[in-house]
Write an enzyme that holds these catalytic residues in place. Structure first.
Site, PDB file in Angstrom:
ATOM      1  N   TYR A  55      -6.902   6.759  -0.892  1.00  0.00           N
ATOM      2  CA  TYR A  55      -7.744   7.842  -1.396  1.00  0.00           C
ATOM      3  C   TYR A  55      -8.337   8.550  -0.180  1.00  0.00           C
ATOM      4  CZ  TYR A  55     -11.220   9.909  -4.575  1.00  0.00           C
ATOM      5  OH  TYR A  55     -11.985  10.758  -5.331  1.00  0.00           O
TER       6      TYR A  55
ATOM      7  N   ARG B 200     -16.000   2.761   2.251  1.00  0.00           N
ATOM      8  CA  ARG B 200     -16.862   3.867   2.622  1.00  0.00           C
ATOM      9  C   ARG B 200     -16.035   5.103   2.946  1.00  0.00           C
ATOM     10  NH1 ARG B 200     -19.540   4.289   8.352  1.00  0.00           N
ATOM     11  NH2 ARG B 200     -17.352   4.827   8.693  1.00  0.00           N
TER      12      ARG B 200
ATOM     13  N   GLN C 216      -7.979  -4.845   7.757  1.00  0.00           N
ATOM     14  CA  GLN C 216      -7.431  -3.800   8.603  1.00  0.00           C
ATOM     15  C   GLN C 216      -6.212  -4.381   9.331  1.00  0.00           C
ATOM     16  OE1 GLN C 216      -6.726  -0.910   9.243  1.00  0.00           O
ATOM     17  NE2 GLN C 216      -8.772  -0.063   9.626  1.00  0.00           N
TER      18      GLN C 216
ATOM     19  N   GLU D   6       0.844  -1.197   0.000  1.00  0.00           N
ATOM     20  CA  GLU D   6       0.000   0.000   0.000  1.00  0.00           C
ATOM     21  C   GLU D   6       0.880   1.248   0.000  1.00  0.00           C
ATOM     22  OE1 GLU D   6      -3.663   0.650   2.591  1.00  0.00           O
ATOM     23  OE2 GLU D   6      -2.330   2.215   3.373  1.00  0.00           O
TER      24      GLU D   6
END
Ligand code: FAD
Length: 324
Positions: free
Chosen positions: A56, A114, A193, A24
């Site tokens: 993002y 989300r 996560q 990432e």
């Protein structure tokens, strides 16, 4: 002659799949950060990951820098980007436009999220999408409209999964119901996560499989080398860092000692996740390569032979030569 049966398939075709590897990155916030990020990208590219994900900002706060980074990854490297996209605070029209923009620059993987709710406790604007599940459905609708353009490869949609209860969720069982709903809406895979105890990841796998979730659930692993970063991440995600690793890092006399402790703890965590059935590893790099590469080096993952990718490297080198 009868058709060949699956039972007659040579046993080596049924062998274990290679372990997936991904990293990432986040879009740089300054020219100096961009320069150091591109050094990191070069180092990570040499390890031939399957994809690199680009974060993002919630509500699209860094939309331009995110799309610019993704565009450069497509144009200038051999890396395949997985674009994170959040829906909180955006209307379906705005999001459809961003999805189209991502597909236009060559993105074929989107992590549908989300995003975190506004910190001021305010409610998202009327008409904005509510859950990641709504975003998955929107991505699939945009994809359907462009199906003729995507004949040679559809969009892979990923989602978030939680080894420890999501802070807004009533229970871990509810989180798994949500994951199942995201799979039904068209998610192809999930990335977790951060977590600090392998049992939490293993328990998520068990809960999810029992509930009917069949998509790969890839553990997100961060190099456990910085007390400051672990503390900050705990605040942001609600996942408490394990006290043992925090104490051991804090007691280290030198940076080298701290790195050694952190890398070793990360390797143990990743190996235990693989032993529990993880199909791959997603390393949270925080735009730094050193610790991630040390972890990778010690893990010695079974990775696919990268003949294809080497020829992509050569083609790209040729393109760079022509351009320069
Ligand atoms: P959702 O799946 O929509 O869940 C949000 C909450 O709503 C949960 O409590 C869930 O239980 C509940 N819920 C969901 N659907 C329903 C339903 N149908 N009915 C009732 N309740 C429901 N954030 C960023 O801003 N940018 C990033 O780039 C980013 N990258 C991430 C990458 C990974 C791998 C992970 C794990 C997280 C990332 N995040 C990122 C953080 C993420 O946006 C937050 O964790 C956010 O709070 C929830 O996102 P979600 O996609 O899981 O949301």
């Amino acid at each position: 002659m009868s058709p060949p049966s699956l039972i007659a398939t040579p046993p080596n075709l049924a062998g274990a799949a290679p372990v997936a590897l991904s990293y990432e990155l986040f879009p740089p916030r300054s020219p100096a950060a961009a320069e150091s990020l591109w050094t990191t990208i070069g180092e990570l590219e040499a390890t031939d990951p399957d994809y690199v994900s680009v974060t993002y900002g919630a509500s699209g706060s860094n939309r331009n820098t995110a799309v610019e980074l993704i565009n450069r990854l497509v144009q200038e490297t051999t890396l395949r980007p997985l674009a994170h996209l959040t829906c909180v605070g955006n209307s379906p029209q705005e999001l459809a436009e961003i999805i189209g923009e991502l597909l236009d620059v060559g993105v074929r993987g989107i992590l549908a999220l989300r995003g975190d709710q506004p910190r001021d406790g305010g409610t998202p604007p009327e008409g904005s999408l509510r859950y990641a599940q709504d975003l998955i459905e929107l991505i699939r609708r945009v994809e359907q409209r462009r199906s003729a353009l995507l004949c040679a490869g559809k969009v892979a949609v990923g989602v978030a999964a939680y080894p420890t209860r999501h802070p807004e969720s009533p229970s871990e069982a509810h989180d798994v119901e949500v994951l199942l709903a995201k799979q039904r809406s068209g998610a192809d895979f999930a990335i977790t996560q951060v977590f600090f105890h392998t049992e939490q990841y293993a328990a998520l796998l068990t809960r999810a499989r029992r509930a009917g979730v069949t998509i790969p659930i890839i553990p997100g692993v961060m190099p456990l080398t910085s007390v400051r970063r672990l503390t900050r991440l705990g605040e942001l995600t609600g996942v408490e860092p394990a006290p043992e690793i925090m104490e051991r890092l804090a007691a280290a006399d030198t940076d080298a000692e701290r790195t050694r402790i952190g890398v070793s703890a990360t390797v143990d965590l990743a190996n235990a996740a693989l032993a529990a059935g993880a199909p791959g590893l997603h390393l949270y790099t925080f735009n730094e390569h050193a610790a991630a590469l040390e972890v990778l080096d010690k893990l010695a993952l079974p990775r696919p032979r990268s003949g294809n990718r080497h020829s992509r490297h050569e083609r790209l080198a040729g393109r760079r030569q022509l351009a320069g």
